[in-house]
Design a protein around this motif. Structure first.
Motif, PDB file in Angstrom:
ATOM      1  N   THR A  13      60.251  19.319  44.211  1.00  0.00           N
ATOM      2  CA  THR A  13      59.323  20.833  43.775  1.00  0.00           C
ATOM      3  C   THR A  13      57.922  20.633  43.842  1.00  0.00           C
ATOM      4  O   THR A  13      57.605  19.855  43.204  1.00  0.00           O
ATOM      5  CB  THR A  13      59.970  21.476  42.549  1.00  0.00           C
ATOM      6  N   THR A  20      56.368  29.106  37.160  1.00  0.00           N
ATOM      7  CA  THR A  20      57.450  29.816  37.885  1.00  0.00           C
ATOM      8  C   THR A  20      58.243  28.399  38.573  1.00  0.00           C
ATOM      9  O   THR A  20      59.320  28.658  38.925  1.00  0.00           O
ATOM     10  CB  THR A  20      56.776  30.406  39.551  1.00  0.00           C
ATOM     11  N   HIS A  24      62.284  28.148  38.095  1.00  0.00           N
ATOM     12  CA  HIS A  24      63.426  28.066  39.255  1.00  0.00           C
ATOM     13  C   HIS A  24      64.040  26.825  39.480  1.00  0.00           C
ATOM     14  O   HIS A  24      65.268  26.747  39.780  1.00  0.00           O
ATOM     15  CB  HIS A  24      62.694  28.887  40.413  1.00  0.00           C
ATOM     16  N   THR A  25      63.210  25.831  39.139  1.00  0.00           N
ATOM     17  CA  THR A  25      63.811  24.354  39.203  1.00  0.00           C
ATOM     18  C   THR A  25      64.852  24.008  38.202  1.00  0.00           C
ATOM     19  O   THR A  25      66.108  23.723  38.653  1.00  0.00           O
ATOM     20  CB  THR A  25      62.766  23.310  39.133  1.00  0.00           C
ATOM     21  N   GLN A  27      66.825  26.704  37.086  1.00  0.00           N
ATOM     22  CA  GLN A  27      68.018  27.269  37.662  1.00  0.00           C
ATOM     23  C   GLN A  27      68.876  26.526  38.891  1.00  0.00           C
ATOM     24  O   GLN A  27      70.235  26.421  38.995  1.00  0.00           O
ATOM     25  CB  GLN A  27      67.715  28.719  38.330  1.00  0.00           C
ATOM     26  N   CYS A  28      67.877  25.714  39.598  1.00  0.00           N
ATOM     27  CA  CYS A  28      68.505  25.152  40.783  1.00  0.00           C
ATOM     28  C   CYS A  28      69.266  23.648  40.259  1.00  0.00           C
ATOM     29  O   CYS A  28      70.323  23.293  40.614  1.00  0.00           O
ATOM     30  CB  CYS A  28      67.587  24.425  41.789  1.00  0.00           C
ATOM     31  N   TYR A  75      56.393  26.111  45.110  1.00  0.00           N
ATOM     32  CA  TYR A  75      56.107  27.405  44.160  1.00  0.00           C
ATOM     33  C   TYR A  75      54.608  27.117  43.639  1.00  0.00           C
ATOM     34  O   TYR A  75      53.983  26.937  42.518  1.00  0.00           O
ATOM     35  CB  TYR A  75      56.858  27.373  42.760  1.00  0.00           C
ATOM     36  N   ILE A  99      58.276  29.467  48.867  1.00  0.00           N
ATOM     37  CA  ILE A  99      58.736  30.495  48.186  1.00  0.00           C
ATOM     38  C   ILE A  99      57.401  31.505  47.828  1.00  0.00           C
ATOM     39  O   ILE A  99      57.712  32.893  48.057  1.00  0.00           O
ATOM     40  CB  ILE A  99      59.299  30.427  46.954  1.00  0.00           C
ATOM     41  N   PRO A 130      63.202  34.063  49.824  1.00  0.00           N
ATOM     42  CA  PRO A 130      64.030  33.664  48.330  1.00  0.00           C
ATOM     43  C   PRO A 130      64.412  32.119  48.711  1.00  0.00           C
ATOM     44  O   PRO A 130      65.064  31.592  47.506  1.00  0.00           O
ATOM     45  CB  PRO A 130      65.021  34.486  48.523  1.00  0.00           C
ATOM     46  N   ILE A 142      65.116  31.063  44.870  1.00  0.00           N
ATOM     47  CA  ILE A 142      65.180  32.013  43.673  1.00  0.00           C
ATOM     48  C   ILE A 142      66.305  33.034  43.660  1.00  0.00           C
ATOM     49  O   ILE A 142      66.382  33.819  42.953  1.00  0.00           O
ATOM     50  CB  ILE A 142      63.876  32.812  43.598  1.00  0.00           C
TER      51      ILE A 142
END
Length: 294
Positions: A13, A20, A24-25, A27-28, A75, A99, A130, A142
């Motif tokens: 990442t 941000t 999102h990392t 969530q991934c 990001y 993204i 996305p 995302i």
């Protein structure tokens, strides 16, 4: 099978220490094999630190050398994002997913031309996209992971929202997805509809494809020409923007109509002529595909 990414992809990442990037990392990491796949982060000057248990390096080259990364997700703020793409390309990663929205067009033209002159092997997805997900394996981006279901339908879209809508409809109908690719709405970007459709056509475990397009540019018309000559699998298409007032710039930066090309109708006509099952109603993308398979 899948295209572009799977549970063996190793990801860095870029911009992981930003709000941000960290969000999102996280969530991934929490999705499927994410903890195995996301192995490094990069923020210049913050090497040696950790975020979410992920080690931070100063450069992408270091992340590749120390952690074997072969893909990047970016990001990074708009004015630095093209340089971040350049760095990942210089490290010769297989895949870069950007993204970031709002990158200056001049920056992206320089980066695209630089990749061409280098004859770079790096595949760029985005910017202003996305991301990419192979359900139940890995998501890079995302998109909401929970709406996806593993299966055999490919999805490609310029619009993030339409990607999610198509996926949700498919999942509700019990139709899982092989891979879903958001290619982004900017006028200067990496993969086009045609590139992704070709990958799905070559993928033995993708049985059919949903493609979402929109007004502006000629990518969908070029994709339609390829489909007409080469595609061996059913394709369902939806084009957003048919009600857009003539002469008014709408939505994505790529939604610019010129010389009679790029209108919703010209895209719909090209796709229908190529044998694509076009729906004019975005709520019927899933049901149209189900009919195409029956």
């Amino acid at each position: 099978m899948s295209i572009l990414i799977n549970k063996d992809t190793r990801i860095v990442t870029q911009g992981i220490t930003g709000k941000t990037g960290e969000f999102h990392t996280r969530q991934c990491l929490d999705y499927a094999y994410g903890k195995d796949c996301f192995v490094a982060g990069v923020t210049p000057g913050k090497g040696g630190q950790e975020v979410l248990g992920v080690p931070i390096l100063n450069t992408v080259a270091e992340a590749k050398a120390q952690h074997g990364v072969n893909a990047s997700v970016i990001y990074v703020p708009p004015r630095f994002a093209a340089a971040a793409i350049d760095e990942a390309v210089d490290a010769e990663l297989d895949l870069v997913i950007c993204i970031t929205e709002g990158i200056p067009v001049a920056d992206m033209i320089r980066t695209r031309d630089r990749m061409r002159k280098m004859n770079s092997k790096t595949v760029l997805v985005g910017p202003n996209c996305p991301g990419v997900i192979t359900p139940d394996e890995v998501k890079i981006g995302i998109m909401p992971g929970y709406i996806h279901k593993k299966g055999n339908i490919g999805v490609v879209s310029r619009s993030g929202t339409l990607t999610y809508e198509a996926v949700h409809q498919l999942t509700q109908l019990g139709l899982g997805q092989s891979t879903c690719v958001g290619i982004g709405g900017d006028p200067v970007n990496g993969l086009k509809h045609k590139d992704v459709i070709q990958m799905f056509n070559d993928d033995p475990n993708t049985d059919a494809v949903v493609m979402c397009g929109e007004i502006g540019g000629t990518d969908e018309e070029e994709c339609a020409a390829w489909i007409k000559e080469n595609m061996t699998k059913p394709v369902v298409g939806f084009i957003a923007g048919i009600t857009a007032p003539p002469g008014k710039r709408m939505g994505h930066a790529g939604a610019i109509i010129s010389g009679g090309q790029g209108t919703a109708q010209s895209k719909i006509d090209a796709l229908e002529e190529a044998g694509v099952h076009v729906t004019l109603n975005p709520s019927e993308m899933g049901s149209t595909l189900k009919k195409a398979l029956s």
